[in-house]
Design a protein around this motif. Structure first.
Motif, PDB file in Angstrom:
ATOM      1  N   SER A  70       0.883  -0.720  -0.146  1.00 23.03           N
ATOM      2  CA  SER A  70      -0.089  -0.039   0.044  1.00 23.03           C
ATOM      3  C   SER A  70       1.031   1.152   0.159  1.00 23.03           C
ATOM      4  O   SER A  70       1.649   1.100   0.711  1.00 23.03           O
ATOM      5  CB  SER A  70      -0.847  -0.263   0.941  1.00 23.03           C
ATOM      6  N   GLY A  71       0.654   2.437  -0.822  1.00 25.83           N
ATOM      7  CA  GLY A  71       0.728   3.359  -1.079  1.00 25.83           C
ATOM      8  C   GLY A  71       1.781   4.698   0.355  1.00 25.83           C
ATOM      9  O   GLY A  71       3.120   4.705   0.212  1.00 25.83           O
ATOM     10  N   GLY A  72       1.065   4.376   1.456  1.00 24.50           N
ATOM     11  CA  GLY A  72       1.410   4.759   2.897  1.00 24.50           C
ATOM     12  C   GLY A  72       2.675   3.632   3.245  1.00 24.50           C
ATOM     13  O   GLY A  72       3.615   4.123   3.985  1.00 24.50           O
ATOM     14  N   SER A  75       6.172   4.186   2.460  1.00 24.09           N
ATOM     15  CA  SER A  75       6.790   5.773   1.846  1.00 24.09           C
ATOM     16  C   SER A  75       7.558   6.730   2.852  1.00 24.09           C
ATOM     17  O   SER A  75       7.504   5.502   3.851  1.00 24.09           O
ATOM     18  CB  SER A  75       5.116   7.286   2.042  1.00 24.09           C
ATOM     19  N   THR A  78       6.838   7.361   6.406  1.00 21.97           N
ATOM     20  CA  THR A  78       6.137   6.734   7.370  1.00 21.97           C
ATOM     21  C   THR A  78       7.453   6.147   8.352  1.00 21.97           C
ATOM     22  O   THR A  78       7.580   5.780   9.289  1.00 21.97           O
ATOM     23  CB  THR A  78       5.507   5.099   6.767  1.00 21.97           C
ATOM     24  N   TYR A 243       1.140   4.498   9.411  1.00 17.98           N
ATOM     25  CA  TYR A 243       0.133   4.558   7.944  1.00 17.98           C
ATOM     26  C   TYR A 243      -0.550   4.654   7.729  1.00 17.98           C
ATOM     27  O   TYR A 243      -1.517   3.968   8.509  1.00 17.98           O
ATOM     28  CB  TYR A 243       1.896   4.207   7.017  1.00 17.98           C
ATOM     29  N   ASP A 245      -3.304   2.848   4.645  1.00 14.73           N
ATOM     30  CA  ASP A 245      -3.715   2.318   3.394  1.00 14.73           C
ATOM     31  C   ASP A 245      -4.600   2.891   2.610  1.00 14.73           C
ATOM     32  O   ASP A 245      -4.934   3.828   2.854  1.00 14.73           O
ATOM     33  CB  ASP A 245      -4.444   0.508   3.491  1.00 14.73           C
ATOM     34  N   GLU A 246      -4.960   2.388   1.366  1.00 10.02           N
ATOM     35  CA  GLU A 246      -5.384   2.810   0.719  1.00 10.02           C
ATOM     36  C   GLU A 246      -6.769   2.578   0.886  1.00 10.02           C
ATOM     37  O   GLU A 246      -7.855   3.665   0.008  1.00 10.02           O
ATOM     38  CB  GLU A 246      -5.463   2.149  -0.986  1.00 10.02           C
ATOM     39  N   SER A 269      -1.679  -3.290  -2.086  1.00  7.81           N
ATOM     40  CA  SER A 269      -2.106  -2.708  -2.591  1.00  7.81           C
ATOM     41  C   SER A 269      -3.167  -3.383  -2.842  1.00  7.81           C
ATOM     42  O   SER A 269      -3.338  -3.931  -3.953  1.00  7.81           O
ATOM     43  CB  SER A 269      -1.545  -2.097  -3.289  1.00  7.81           C
ATOM     44  N   ALA A 272      -3.148  -2.572  -6.681  1.00  7.33           N
ATOM     45  CA  ALA A 272      -1.562  -2.225  -7.351  1.00  7.33           C
ATOM     46  C   ALA A 272      -2.288  -3.673  -7.982  1.00  7.33           C
ATOM     47  O   ALA A 272      -1.801  -3.914  -9.397  1.00  7.33           O
ATOM     48  CB  ALA A 272      -1.147  -1.943  -6.830  1.00  7.33           C
TER      49      ALA A 272
END
Length: 342
Positions: A70-72, A75, A78, A243, A245-246, A269, A272
């Motif tokens: 997941s993006g967060g 990153s 985070t 963080y 998640d999406e 994700s 994704a």
């Protein structure tokens, strides 16, 4: 004396920290609170041996194992938001005097004969298997149990237990050198006696089984006199970050302050994975069409038949990946949120 009392209305945590800032557990604003009526002062603390740089390295290695993170989760923000906090735990010394009753389990070997029909006659074969034989036992307990570990909070999620690795021996707490937010216990020692009693039951059951030569025990009935108990408040170091998640869900990641072990849900994700599955399905369709066309030409030009076979095999592999990938990501996320799920 530690001070700077703050309370979080969102998650119910109470903190002792210097200055203002969000709640380390949920990120929501903290509100000033009145100090407790009874002075709170930790007696013991485990010094942190993992610094911030090492904690970030361990966290990035931990989160880097996710195929479609997941993006967060991955990153830079985070890992940069890792902060050192201290979790509470009670250390209890109890003088146990009383009686117990339990079922002691003794390991026995059960032998039997299995009859099988072979070559027109019955043949007996000796077999054996280990089993437990249960017998009741009654006795008295007169023992001092030292350094029993009892959770200091009644949160549904045991943060100390989630870290997995044990902590080394603590040292005396020095308020003049301590730095870092402290999560406060939410119950006094008297209110945590049921938790201490559960820990005492496990120790008595273990010692009673060993005393009578059993390998295990069950159905312990313990009756102990109310004797003196010494309670000490211990602080445990842990690096914490959060963080989203999406789907907007917030998750807590932790790094053990002495062993460096990283724990927490690593959400993948789904979008994704779905995009990758669509690409794989398009690739499967293209390879399938190409393989079919080349196969038809291979009827005339036979050297093209191996190329057709390779294209069709690639189409099957890509198609299988497109079908399986979303299910694998969903299964991964369920297990990350509930590690005990099969």
């Amino acid at each position: 004396m530690i001070g700077g009392w703050r309370a979080c209305d969102a998650c119910g945590a109470t903190w002792a920290l210097a200055g203002d800032g969000p709640c380390p557990l949920c990120g929501e604003p903290l509100q000033a609170m009145d100090p407790p009526l009874r002075p709170l002062e930790p007696e013991l603390v485990v010094p942190a041996t993992v610094d911030g740089a090492e904690a970030r390295r361990r966290l990035l290695a931990f989160t880097g194992q996710v195929a479609f993170p997941s993006g967060g989760l991955v990153s830079d923000n985070t890992s940069q938001r890792l902060s050192l906090v201290f979790l509470p735990r009670w250390v209890v010394d109890i003088r146990a005097r009383g009686t117990f009753r339990l079922d002691a389990g003794f390991e026995v070997e059960v032998r039997s004969t299995v009859e099988t029909w072979s070559l027109g006659r019955w043949v007996g074969q000796q077999t054996s298997e280990p089993r437990l034989h249960w017998e009741p036992r009654v006795g008295r307990v007169q023992r001092d149990y030292e350094a029993m570990l009892v959770p200091a909070r009644t949160d549904t999620h045991d943060l100390v237990g989630a870290l997995g690795d044990p902590f080394p021996a603590p040292v005396p707490f020095d308020p003049t050198t301590h730095a870092g937010p402290v999560l406060l216990p939410d119950r006094d020692p008297e209110e945590r006696w049921p938790a201490a009693y559960d820990a005492l039951r496990e120790l008595v059951a273990r010692d009673a089984a060993a005393a009578c030569g059993a390998v295990t025990s069950r159905a312990l009935d313990l009756d102990v006199d109310e004797g003196p108990a010494s309670w000490a408040w211990e602080l445990l170091p842990v690096w914490i970050t959060r963080y989203r998640d999406e789907e907007g869900g917030q998750h807590l990641l932790m790094v053990h302050g002495t062993t460096g072990r990283a724990v927490g849900p690593r959400m993948a994700s789904a979008s994704a994975a779905a995009a990758h599955a669509r690409t794989a399905s398009l690739l499967a369709a293209g390879l399938g069409a190409t393989g079919t066309l080349v196969g038809l030409l291979g009827v005339v030009i036979w050297v093209l038949l191996p190329v057709s076979a390779l294209c069709l095999i690639g189409a099957l592999v890509a198609g299988a990946r497109a079908l399986v990938l979303p299910h694998r990501v969903a299964t991964w996320n369920r297990r990350e949120l509930d590690p005990e799920e099969p």
